[in-house]
Scaffold this active site. Structure first.
Site, PDB file in Angstrom:
ATOM      1  N   SER A  40       0.876  -1.173   0.000  1.00 30.85           N
ATOM      2  CA  SER A  40       0.000   0.000   0.000  1.00 30.85           C
ATOM      3  C   SER A  40       0.912   1.221   0.000  1.00 30.85           C
ATOM      4  O   SER A  40       1.361   1.679   1.045  1.00 30.85           O
ATOM      5  CB  SER A  40      -0.875  -0.027   1.260  1.00 30.85           C
ATOM      6  OG  SER A  40      -1.587   1.166   1.410  1.00 30.85           O
ATOM      7  N   HIS A 160      -3.589  -6.177   2.285  1.00 31.53           N
ATOM      8  CA  HIS A 160      -2.709  -7.066   3.053  1.00 31.53           C
ATOM      9  C   HIS A 160      -3.342  -8.420   3.343  1.00 31.53           C
ATOM     10  O   HIS A 160      -2.745  -9.259   4.025  1.00 31.53           O
ATOM     11  CB  HIS A 160      -2.317  -6.403   4.389  1.00 31.53           C
ATOM     12  CG  HIS A 160      -1.433  -5.209   4.227  1.00 31.53           C
ATOM     13  ND1 HIS A 160      -1.106  -4.374   5.277  1.00 31.53           N
ATOM     14  CD2 HIS A 160      -0.808  -4.699   3.135  1.00 31.53           C
ATOM     15  CE1 HIS A 160      -0.310  -3.411   4.830  1.00 31.53           C
ATOM     16  NE2 HIS A 160      -0.121  -3.590   3.539  1.00 31.53           N
ATOM     17  N   GLU A 169      -5.783  -2.137   8.602  1.00 30.75           N
ATOM     18  CA  GLU A 169      -5.186  -2.557   9.865  1.00 30.75           C
ATOM     19  C   GLU A 169      -6.078  -2.193  11.050  1.00 30.75           C
ATOM     20  O   GLU A 169      -6.573  -1.074  11.137  1.00 30.75           O
ATOM     21  CB  GLU A 169      -3.818  -1.879  10.080  1.00 30.75           C
ATOM     22  CG  GLU A 169      -2.802  -2.172   8.999  1.00 30.75           C
ATOM     23  CD  GLU A 169      -1.484  -1.437   9.239  1.00 30.75           C
ATOM     24  OE1 GLU A 169      -1.251  -0.935  10.367  1.00 30.75           O
ATOM     25  OE2 GLU A 169      -0.695  -1.345   8.291  1.00 30.75           O
ATOM     26  N   GLU A 212       0.946  -8.916   7.474  1.00 32.01           N
ATOM     27  CA  GLU A 212       1.605  -8.385   8.664  1.00 32.01           C
ATOM     28  C   GLU A 212       1.347  -9.235   9.906  1.00 32.01           C
ATOM     29  O   GLU A 212       1.531  -8.777  11.029  1.00 32.01           O
ATOM     30  CB  GLU A 212       1.198  -6.927   8.868  1.00 32.01           C
ATOM     31  CG  GLU A 212       1.672  -6.064   7.695  1.00 32.01           C
ATOM     32  CD  GLU A 212       1.384  -4.592   7.843  1.00 32.01           C
ATOM     33  OE1 GLU A 212       0.651  -4.219   8.786  1.00 32.01           O
ATOM     34  OE2 GLU A 212       1.889  -3.804   7.028  1.00 32.01           O
ATOM     35  N   ASP A 247      -5.928   1.795  10.848  1.00 31.39           N
ATOM     36  CA  ASP A 247      -5.356   2.346   9.611  1.00 31.39           C
ATOM     37  C   ASP A 247      -6.205   1.840   8.450  1.00 31.39           C
ATOM     38  O   ASP A 247      -5.974   0.751   7.935  1.00 31.39           O
ATOM     39  CB  ASP A 247      -3.899   1.897   9.444  1.00 31.39           C
ATOM     40  CG  ASP A 247      -3.335   2.288   8.076  1.00 31.39           C
ATOM     41  OD1 ASP A 247      -3.955   3.136   7.389  1.00 31.39           O
ATOM     42  OD2 ASP A 247      -2.282   1.743   7.688  1.00 31.39           O
ATOM     43  N   GLU A 293      -5.064   6.425  11.363  1.00 30.66           N
ATOM     44  CA  GLU A 293      -4.068   6.665  10.313  1.00 30.66           C
ATOM     45  C   GLU A 293      -4.730   6.612   8.939  1.00 30.66           C
ATOM     46  O   GLU A 293      -5.527   5.716   8.660  1.00 30.66           O
ATOM     47  CB  GLU A 293      -2.968   5.596  10.420  1.00 30.66           C
ATOM     48  CG  GLU A 293      -1.883   5.703   9.367  1.00 30.66           C
ATOM     49  CD  GLU A 293      -0.935   4.513   9.396  1.00 30.66           C
ATOM     50  OE1 GLU A 293      -0.428   4.135   8.321  1.00 30.66           O
ATOM     51  OE2 GLU A 293      -0.710   3.951  10.484  1.00 30.66           O
ATOM     52  N   ASP A 318       0.149   9.067   6.456  1.00 28.34           N
ATOM     53  CA  ASP A 318       1.101   8.112   5.869  1.00 28.34           C
ATOM     54  C   ASP A 318       1.245   8.416   4.380  1.00 28.34           C
ATOM     55  O   ASP A 318       2.158   9.121   3.959  1.00 28.34           O
ATOM     56  CB  ASP A 318       0.623   6.687   6.110  1.00 28.34           C
ATOM     57  CG  ASP A 318       1.486   5.626   5.415  1.00 28.34           C
ATOM     58  OD1 ASP A 318       2.587   5.955   4.959  1.00 28.34           O
ATOM     59  OD2 ASP A 318       1.046   4.467   5.317  1.00 28.34           O
ATOM     60  N   LYS A 343       8.348   5.984   7.677  1.00 24.73           N
ATOM     61  CA  LYS A 343       8.784   4.773   6.971  1.00 24.73           C
ATOM     62  C   LYS A 343      10.069   5.129   6.226  1.00 24.73           C
ATOM     63  O   LYS A 343      10.039   5.967   5.318  1.00 24.73           O
ATOM     64  CB  LYS A 343       7.718   4.315   5.964  1.00 24.73           C
ATOM     65  CG  LYS A 343       6.456   3.745   6.587  1.00 24.73           C
ATOM     66  CD  LYS A 343       5.428   3.455   5.498  1.00 24.73           C
ATOM     67  CE  LYS A 343       4.223   2.693   6.031  1.00 24.73           C
ATOM     68  NZ  LYS A 343       3.142   2.592   5.014  1.00 24.73           N
ATOM     69  N   HIS A 371       6.976  -0.271  10.089  1.00 25.59           N
ATOM     70  CA  HIS A 371       7.514  -1.277   9.166  1.00 25.59           C
ATOM     71  C   HIS A 371       6.830  -1.130   7.810  1.00 25.59           C
ATOM     72  O   HIS A 371       6.014  -0.240   7.593  1.00 25.59           O
ATOM     73  CB  HIS A 371       7.242  -2.673   9.736  1.00 25.59           C
ATOM     74  CG  HIS A 371       5.763  -2.960   9.870  1.00 25.59           C
ATOM     75  ND1 HIS A 371       5.239  -4.225  10.001  1.00 25.59           N
ATOM     76  CD2 HIS A 371       4.682  -2.130   9.898  1.00 25.59           C
ATOM     77  CE1 HIS A 371       3.932  -4.167  10.095  1.00 25.59           C
ATOM     78  NE2 HIS A 371       3.568  -2.918  10.038  1.00 25.59           N
ATOM     79  N   LYS A 394       4.827   0.613  14.975  1.00 27.82           N
ATOM     80  CA  LYS A 394       4.061  -0.568  14.578  1.00 27.82           C
ATOM     81  C   LYS A 394       4.945  -1.455  13.718  1.00 27.82           C
ATOM     82  O   LYS A 394       5.663  -0.975  12.839  1.00 27.82           O
ATOM     83  CB  LYS A 394       2.765  -0.188  13.856  1.00 27.82           C
ATOM     84  CG  LYS A 394       2.909   0.594  12.569  1.00 27.82           C
ATOM     85  CD  LYS A 394       1.555   0.729  11.894  1.00 27.82           C
ATOM     86  CE  LYS A 394       1.640   1.466  10.578  1.00 27.82           C
ATOM     87  NZ  LYS A 394       0.371   1.444   9.835  1.00 27.82           N
TER      88      LYS A 394
END
Length: 433
Positions: A40, A160, A169, A212, A247, A293, A318, A343, A371, A394
């Site tokens: 993403s 994911h 998430e 994840e 997120d 997020e 992000d 990131k 991550h 995270k």
């Protein structure tokens, strides 16, 4: 202190695709770094160079990036005579100038970042200090060191996972722990309770995990995910001590001005930004959520700004910010959020990541270390979270080696520091102050 040679080779990431591994040699030994990769991704991220076409690994090979390390970056670094212990910023500036593009598209952010990370590791060794202390020195962060609150992504959705959940998430954050090590224990115990609940509700085939490490049961609505967490936390006897975070990664389901949270279902479920805002407000009222997020798409600046006016929790950019000072400045000007996700591969050098974090801090924002979904066993970001005193990070669920590597490293750091460190706890947003 100077660099003798720089080599690179392809190694696998957690999705089974190749990524760049760099070995940097000085007179003190060989220092290694392996670069992560995102799924993403923000439109303005630094460019990860892949071979494309009909090359190996379905076009995802990284031989071009590796060649750039061996033939361009390595020789230039060796010739520069720059010292790893005191000249990280100059090294990173050289890497940036060698590329010459705004988004590192020529040499590849994956090639550049691997070298930048390896230089920082070498710099720490030559200075006779741990990596987290080297990064603290580079950033000018305060002491004592602060151990971050781990935000465990225990339910996966979006790109994911293979379930129908649009939101990417759903996380748990043990803010009520007394130490990082206790936080890991709490997160793991809730994760195991969650596994039992999912088996009871959906059967044993529903405990498959996403990129994840979080479970990806057959749910599609945010409240379903949060209800599962409420039950798991209660069964683990941590109610009140564990908070939640979401997120949505909403750029992934933004279509023609609307948000399709039925994106992975057979039927569209379109929400205007106003309707999505109401959904978030309802979730914030009904669940112990402390962080949100990317609730809106990276292009939907107006919705960010409107929402931020009355947002009672940490609002993290992000895709909106991509760890880039230009977009952090723009977001502050527009008052679009109050926190930056960090990131390292979004920007491509350690020095630029630190500069972006410090700019965010100057605006009285928080910084949340992250991550990528395509991770490696490299634990660099664990030291980064401690060195920059970000107060939270995270790294996925307490599951899968590439996720657990970061949490294990942080427990090691806590053991090394002993009473010389604090646990951020409920103050995770302001740990840097």
């Amino acid at each position: 202190m100077m660099i003798r040679s720089v080599q690179a080779a392809p190694r696998l990431d957690s999705r089974g695709y190749p990524t760049v591994q760099v070995d940097l040699t000085t007179d003190r030994g060989v220092f290694r770094a392996i670069v992560p990769s995102g799924a993403s991704t923000g439109a303005n991220e630094a460019i990860e160079l892949r071979d494309g076409g009909v090359s190996a690994y379905g076009g995802k090979d990284v031989q071009k990036a590796i060649s750039n390390v061996r033939l361009v970056i390595g020789p230039a670094l060796v010739d520069s005579g720059l010292k790893v212990d005191t000249e990280q910023k100059m090294i990173d500036s050289l890497l940036k100038n060698l590329d010459g593009t705004k988004n590192k598209a020529k040499l590849g952010a994956n090639a550049i970042l691997g070298v930048s990370m390896a230089c920082a590791r070498a710099g720490a060794a030559h200075s006779g200090i741990p990596l987290y202390e080297f990064l603290q020195r580079e950033s000018g962060a305060k002491r004592p060191f602060v151990m971050p609150v781990p935000f465990f992504n225990v339910l996966n959705g979006g790109v994911h996972s293979g379930n129908k959940m649009a939101f990417q998430e759903t996380m748990i954050a043990p803010v009520g722990a007394s130490s990082f090590t206790e936080a890991v224990k709490m997160g793991s115990e809730v994760y195991q309770q969650l596994k039992k609940i999912i088996i009871e509700k959906f059967g044993p085939s529903a405990i498959g995990i996403g990129d994840e490490g979080g479970f990806a049961p057959p749910i599609s609505q945010p409240h379903e995910a949060l209800d599962l967490l409420v039950e798991a936390v209660s069964l683990a006897r941590y109610s009140g001590r564990i908070k939640f975070a979401i997120d949505p990664a909403s750029s992934e389901f933004f279509r023609d001005g609307n948000y399709d949270i039925g994106l992975k279902d057979d039927k569209p479920n379109l929400h205007s930004s106003e309707q999505l805002t109401e959904l978030y407000r309802s979730l914030l009222q009904n669940y112990p959520i402390v962080l949100l997020e990317d609730p809106f798409a990276e292009a939907d600046w107006d919705s960010w700004t409107k929402f931020n006016k009355e947002c009672p929790v940490e609002l993290v950019g992000d895709d909106l910010l991509v760890t880039n000072m230009k977009y952090v400045q723009k977001a502050n000007d527009k008052k679009a959020c109050n926190s930056m996700l960090l990131k390292i591969n979004q920007i491509g050098t350690i020095s630029e990541a630190i500069e972006a974090a410090n700019l965010a801090y100057s605006f009285d924002w928080s910084v949340f270390v992250s991550h990528r979904s395509g991770e490696t066993t490299d634990d660099f970001i664990a030291d980064l979270a401690v060195g920059l005193r970000t107060g939270h990070l995270k790294s996925g669920a307490p599951c899968r080696g590439e996720r657990v590597a970061k949490y294990n490293r942080l427990m090691d750091i806590e053991d090394l520091l002993g009473e010389k460190c604090l646990y951020a706890g409920s103050q995770f947003r302001v740990a840097y102050k």
